[in-house]
Design a protein around this motif. Structure first.
Motif, PDB file in Angstrom:
ATOM      1  N   ASN A 228       0.935  -1.199  -0.111  1.00 11.74           N
ATOM      2  CA  ASN A 228       0.049  -0.188   0.037  1.00 11.74           C
ATOM      3  C   ASN A 228       0.766   1.426   0.294  1.00 11.74           C
ATOM      4  OD1 ASN A 228      -2.504   1.464   0.165  1.00 11.74           O
ATOM      5  ND2 ASN A 228      -2.660   1.157   2.114  1.00 11.74           N
ATOM      6  N   SER A 231      -0.880   4.764   0.540  1.00 13.86           N
ATOM      7  CA  SER A 231      -1.520   4.652   1.545  1.00 13.86           C
ATOM      8  C   SER A 231      -3.121   5.213   0.972  1.00 13.86           C
ATOM      9  CB  SER A 231      -1.337   5.654   2.747  1.00 13.86           C
ATOM     10  OG  SER A 231      -0.027   5.591   3.142  1.00 13.86           O
ATOM     11  N   ARG A 232      -3.456   4.505   0.057  1.00 15.47           N
ATOM     12  CA  ARG A 232      -4.645   4.816  -0.586  1.00 15.47           C
ATOM     13  C   ARG A 232      -5.742   3.648  -0.283  1.00 15.47           C
ATOM     14  NH1 ARG A 232      -2.417   5.423  -6.896  1.00 15.47           N
ATOM     15  NH2 ARG A 232      -1.598   7.641  -6.795  1.00 15.47           N
ATOM     16  N   PRO A 234      -7.639   1.503   2.692  1.00 12.64           N
ATOM     17  CA  PRO A 234      -7.788   1.800   4.099  1.00 12.64           C
ATOM     18  C   PRO A 234      -7.017   0.631   4.960  1.00 12.64           C
ATOM     19  CG  PRO A 234      -9.870   2.385   2.825  1.00 12.64           C
ATOM     20  CD  PRO A 234      -8.800   1.694   2.019  1.00 12.64           C
ATOM     21  N   SER A 282      -4.137   6.220   5.987  1.00 10.36           N
ATOM     22  CA  SER A 282      -4.751   5.111   5.577  1.00 10.36           C
ATOM     23  C   SER A 282      -5.294   4.373   6.807  1.00 10.36           C
ATOM     24  CB  SER A 282      -4.045   4.159   4.653  1.00 10.36           C
ATOM     25  OG  SER A 282      -2.508   3.869   5.050  1.00 10.36           O
TER      26      SER A 282
END
Length: 354
Positions: A228, A231-232, A234, A282
């Motif tokens: 990730n 940090s897109r 969750p 995120s």
């Protein structure tokens, strides 16, 4: 082979491959629901009449929650067993009993360890004779061993015996910490399109200190950057013993819950895990167990810190039993939570992300 059997066989192959990759998917047109079972403490006072009754009652709580909520997934949030009360050679027998309500309903699950799951056996005082020598109290037909069952043995037995288990014994370089892994919840349309990432960490206790170590922090940082990087997606975090950050947020006016009956029993030290989480926008929420008299969620920076609800009849405290439930929606993403009680009621609903 008939066509319907071929399709069933292929579906099983696809499902098994997805599980090996730590990946599962949302159902079409439905949110993804997770039930958290915390602090079951199976095997507590196993040599008494009281112990088996509590395990039976705990099975009832889990069955009610599973039947009322019909979750897609279950997380066993540590202290599945009270190992320091279990004298038989293989504590996995109690571990397996705790998993049975979920397994019987065909629901997949994952587990992490708490501070009691591999704790050394504690001799009950009433076993000691006047000479100071304990009188062995071994169940008839059982192979008794007072050394206990290690974390690694418990985890391997679970994985090898259960096709529905998503648990893993984690990275070898994090030993003695065992249950550290990440699972991906994918969209209904594309298995490569993640809706959420769920991280599971071993917060210690039992055979080693009650901490999340520097090595685990580094593992999380490297793993999150790998899967990730921007940090897109969750991220949702699970471990057993609350971090020291929980002590600071407990007095907040924005906390949502029904029981605030004890002080936070935090990890022995903060080794950097919370700082690592705080740097990632995120990260939406952290879920822990351990404190039986707390069931709240409190805001902290850009995330929420939450307790589950004491599910088991084993362990201290007489508060009513239940389980925290999480609901994940895909578009737009949202994370919602509430408590489902043994009597069927619900309370403390809170939106943790939207």
């Amino acid at each position: 082979m008939p066509r319907h059997l071929i399709f069933s066989y292929l579906s099983l192959i696809i499902a098994a491959a997805a599980m090996r990759e730590g990946n599962f998917r949302m159902r079409e047109g439905a949110p993804f629901k997770i039930a958290l079972f915390a602090d079951l403490h199976f095997g507590e006072d196993a040599w008494t009449e009281w112990g088996p009754i509590q395990d039976f009652n705990s099975m009832g709580v889990m069955s009610i929650v599973l039947d009322d909520e019909q979750p897609d997934f279950v997380v066993y949030l540590g202290d599945v067993i009270t190992a320091n009360n279990i004298m038989i050679a293989n504590a996995s027998l109690y571990w397996d009993q705790a998993l049975s309500p979920t397994r019987a309903r065909g629901i997949p699950w994952s587990t992490i360890f708490g501070n009691h799951d591999d704790a050394p056996f504690e001799w009950p005082l009433d076993w000691f004779s006047q000479a100071g020598i304990p009188q062995l109290s071994c169940p008839r037909g059982s192979d008794c061993s007072f050394r206990g069952t290690t974390r690694l043995e418990l985890m391997r037995n679970e994985i090898e015996r259960n096709s529905l288990s998503f648990s893993t014994d984690g990275q070898r370089n994090l030993w003695p910490s065992v249950s550290n892994y990440v699972l991906k919840l994918s969209s209904t349309s594309n298995a490569r399109d993640p809706v959420a990432l769920m991280y599971f960490l071993d917060s210690g206790g039992g055979s080693y200190p009650e901490i999340i170590s520097n090595a685990q922090v580094k593992w999380f940082q490297e793993k999150s950057r790998e899967i990730n990087p921007h940090s897109r997606v969750p991220e949702i975090i699970f471990w057993h013993i609350p971090s020291k950050a929980y002590e600071k947020v407990a007095i907040g006016a924005q906390c949502v819950g029904s029981i605030f009956w004890e002080s936070v029993a935090a990890q022995e030290a903060e080794m950097g895990m919370m700082k690592a989480l705080e740097k990632r926008d995120s990260v939406k929420a952290v879920f822990v167990g351990h404190n039986h008299g707390l069931d709240w969620c409190c805001p902290h920076r850009k995330m929420w810190l939450c307790f589950a609800r004491h599910t088991g009849y084993g362990g201290y405290g007489n508060w009513a039993r239940g389980a925290r439930v999480l609901e994940i929606k895909q578009q737009p993403f949202s994370l919602r939570s509430w408590i489902r009680m043994e009597d069927g009621s619900t309370h403390s609903e809170v939106v943790l992300s939207s």
